[in-house]
Design a protein around this motif. Structure first.
Motif, PDB file in Angstrom:
ATOM      1  N   TYR A 279      43.906  38.572  34.258  1.00 54.67           N
ATOM      2  CA  TYR A 279      44.615  39.363  35.262  1.00 54.67           C
ATOM      3  C   TYR A 279      46.057  39.592  34.808  1.00 54.67           C
ATOM      4  CZ  TYR A 279      40.828  38.834  38.635  1.00 54.67           C
ATOM      5  OH  TYR A 279      39.618  38.900  39.272  1.00 54.67           O
TER       6      TYR A 279
ATOM      7  N   SER B   5      50.052  39.424  39.112  1.00 50.64           N
ATOM      8  CA  SER B   5      49.370  39.564  40.402  1.00 50.64           C
ATOM      9  C   SER B   5      49.647  38.337  41.265  1.00 50.64           C
ATOM     10  CB  SER B   5      47.865  39.732  40.182  1.00 50.64           C
ATOM     11  OG  SER B   5      47.344  38.656  39.416  1.00 50.64           O
TER      12      SER B   5
ATOM     13  N   LEU C  28      46.906  36.720  43.438  1.00 47.13           N
ATOM     14  CA  LEU C  28      45.512  36.800  43.864  1.00 47.13           C
ATOM     15  C   LEU C  28      45.203  35.965  45.096  1.00 47.13           C
ATOM     16  CD1 LEU C  28      43.887  36.452  40.328  1.00 47.13           C
ATOM     17  CD2 LEU C  28      44.151  38.561  41.624  1.00 47.13           C
TER      18      LEU C  28
ATOM     19  N   VAL D 221      42.964  29.964  41.632  1.00 50.26           N
ATOM     20  CA  VAL D 221      42.354  30.723  42.731  1.00 50.26           C
ATOM     21  C   VAL D 221      41.316  29.808  43.358  1.00 50.26           C
ATOM     22  CG1 VAL D 221      41.034  32.752  43.415  1.00 50.26           C
ATOM     23  CG2 VAL D 221      42.706  32.934  41.573  1.00 50.26           C
TER      24      VAL D 221
ATOM     25  N   SER E 135      37.210  40.995  42.401  1.00 50.27           N
ATOM     26  CA  SER E 135      38.468  40.254  42.326  1.00 50.27           C
ATOM     27  C   SER E 135      38.941  39.837  43.713  1.00 50.27           C
ATOM     28  CB  SER E 135      39.554  41.135  41.695  1.00 50.27           C
ATOM     29  OG  SER E 135      39.163  41.595  40.424  1.00 50.27           O
TER      30      SER E 135
ATOM     31  N   GLN F 176      46.584  43.076  46.760  1.00 49.70           N
ATOM     32  CA  GLN F 176      45.884  44.044  45.926  1.00 49.70           C
ATOM     33  C   GLN F 176      46.629  45.378  45.827  1.00 49.70           C
ATOM     34  OE1 GLN F 176      43.659  44.762  43.316  1.00 49.70           O
ATOM     35  NE2 GLN F 176      42.290  43.410  44.448  1.00 49.70           N
TER      36      GLN F 176
ATOM     37  N   SER G 199      45.165  44.393  41.210  1.00 49.32           N
ATOM     38  CA  SER G 199      44.621  43.300  40.392  1.00 49.32           C
ATOM     39  C   SER G 199      43.096  43.309  40.417  1.00 49.32           C
ATOM     40  CB  SER G 199      45.157  41.954  40.895  1.00 49.32           C
ATOM     41  OG  SER G 199      45.036  41.853  42.307  1.00 49.32           O
TER      42      SER G 199
END
Length: 344
Positions: free
Chosen positions: A13, A16, A18, A39, A255, A260, A265
Motif C-alpha cells: 500500500y 494510507s 487503512l 491492520v 482493501s 479511502q 488505498s
C-alpha cells in the motif's frame, strides 16, 4: 484429520491510513523490536464480508450482524396488522432468542449473527402469529435457531452468550496484517479553502487539520479448516468450496476502507502462497522478525517468505501436501488456477 488451507499474502500500500486507532492514526505493533504498521483481523474480515465481491459470490448465504433485529421484527409485526402493544411484546421475545434484551428496548445487548434461514423462519413465524393472533410458543422460538448455515457464520463463527448450544466454531482464522519492514507514522497537515472566499477580507483557510499515514508492504495470514467449514455447513462441500473461493478472492482484492477517499488505498496482493494438507498449520510471520531492509522490498520479502517455508519443511518435514503461488510482480501464476487449487 482436518484438511487445512493456508494463505500467505504480501500486499503493498502507498501512503494510507487503512485502519485507525483511538487517536485516528494508523494502527501499529512492535515486532522484532521495531514498530510495524498493522491492520486488525476484525477490519480485514468485515471488509471482506461486506464487499460487493463476496456478497455477489455468496448471495443468499450471508447473514447479518445486528443488535436491532427486534426492531425489524417489530416493524414486520406492525405491517402484518398486529396491535402495537402485542407487536412490541412479541418482538422482544423473538429478539431475545438471539441475545439478552436491553431494558425498555427492542434491541439486544450484543451483536448477534443471524443467518438467512433464521431470518426466513422468523418472518414465517411472524406471519403465523399475526394470522392466529397469539404469543409465540417456547418450542417455536427454539426452532428459530435450528438452521444457521450462513457462510460467514460458518467461516468466522458465532457466539450467542444466552444460548451456548447454538454457538458456531469458526472455520477460518485471520491474523492481523503486519508490515514486513519497520515504519514511521507521518503526519499529513492539510487545509480546506472556502470557494466563495475571494481573499479580500480573509485570506486564511476555512479548516486546518492533520492525519497520520504510512506506506507499507503487509504480510497477511489466513488459515481455513475445510473439514470444520463443511461440518458448519451441514456437510455441503460444494457450498464450502464456493465460500473458500469467494473469501480468497476478497482477501487478495479487497482493501480496508479507512480514509479511502483521502488516499485511494486500493491494492491487489502482489504475491500469494497457498498451501493445503492435513499438517498442523503455522504462520510464516517469523520470516519478517528481522525487518526487510532492501531497495527491492517486494522481491526480498517474497524470497524471505519462500525460504522460511522451505526451512520449516527441512526441520519438521513437509508442512503442506501441495503449494501454489502467484507472483504479480513477475506476472507468474494465475488467480483462476489458484482458485481451482484451493477448492480441489
Amino acid at each position: 484429520m482436518s484438511q487445512f488451507i493456508q494463505l500467505h499474502l504480501l500486499t503493498s500500500y502507498a501512503p494510507s491510513n487503512l485502519n485507525r486507532d483511538d487517536l485516528g492514526r494508523p494502527k501499529t505493533a512492535k515486532m522484532g523490536g521495531f514498530e510495524r504498521l498493522r491492520v486488525s483481523s476484525q477490519s480485514l474480515k468485515r471488509n471482506w464480508r461486506i464487499s460487493e465481491l463476496f456478497k455477489e459470490a455468496m448471495a443468499g448465504h450471508i447473514g447479518i450482524r445486528t443488535k436491532r433485529f427486534g426492531v425489524e421484527v417489530y416493524e414486520a409485526l406492525l405491517a402484518a396488522d398486529v396491535k402495537e402493544k402485542s407487536a412490541k411484546e412479541w418482538a422482544v421475545m423473538i429478539a431475545g432468542v438471539f441475545g439478552k434484551g436491553k431494558k425498555d428496548s427492542l434491541e439486544i445487548e450484543q451483536l448477534a449473527h443471524i443467518s438467512p434461514a433464521e431470518k426466513a423462519d422468523t418472518l414465517a413465524l411472524i406471519k403465523l402469529l399475526a394470522a392466529e393472533n397469539r404469543v409465540p410458543t417456547e418450542a417455536e422460538l427454539k426452532l428459530l435457531k435450528a438452521d444457521s448455515t450462513a457462510v460467514d457464520i460458518a467461516l468466522f463463527g458465532r457466539m450467542l452468550a444466552s444460548s451456548p448450544a447454538y454457538n458456531v466454531e469458526a472455520a477460518c482464522q485471520v491474523a492481523h496484517a503486519i508490515s514486513v519492514h519497520s515504519v514511521v507514522v507521518e503526519d499529513d497537515y492539510f487545509t480546506a479553502v472556502d470557494d466563495l472566499n475571494d481573499g479580500k477580507i480573509d485570506s486564511g483557510s476555512s479548516h486546518i487539520g492533520e492525519s497520520g499515514f504510512a506506506a507499507a508492504l503487509f504480510y497477511s495470514y489466513i488459515c481455513i479448516n475445510k473439514s470444520q467449514l463443511i461440518a458448519n455447513l451441514d456437510g455441503n462441500e460444494a457450498l464450502a468450496n464456493q465460500a473458500i473461493q469467494a473469501l480468497t478472492e476478497a482477501a487478495v482484492k479487497i482493501s480496508p476502507k479507512g480514509k479511502q477517499n483521502s488516499f485511494a488505498s486500493r491494492a491487489y496482493a502482489s504475491f500469494v502462497l497457498a498451501e493445503k494438507g492435513s499438517q498442523q498449520p503455522r504462520s510464516l510471520s517469523v520470516a519478517f522478525l528481522k525487518p526487510v531492509d532492501a531497495e527491492d522490498q517486494a522481491t526480498t520479502a517474497i524470497e524471505a517468505l519462500q525460504l522460511q517455508a522451505e526451512n520449516f519443511d527441512k526441520v519438521y518435514g513437509a508442512c503442506a501436501d501441495e503449494r501454489y503461488t502467484i507472483n504479480a510482480n513477475k506476472g507468474e501464476g494465475s488467480f483462476d488456477e489458484l482458485a481451482k487449487f484451493i477448492t480441489q
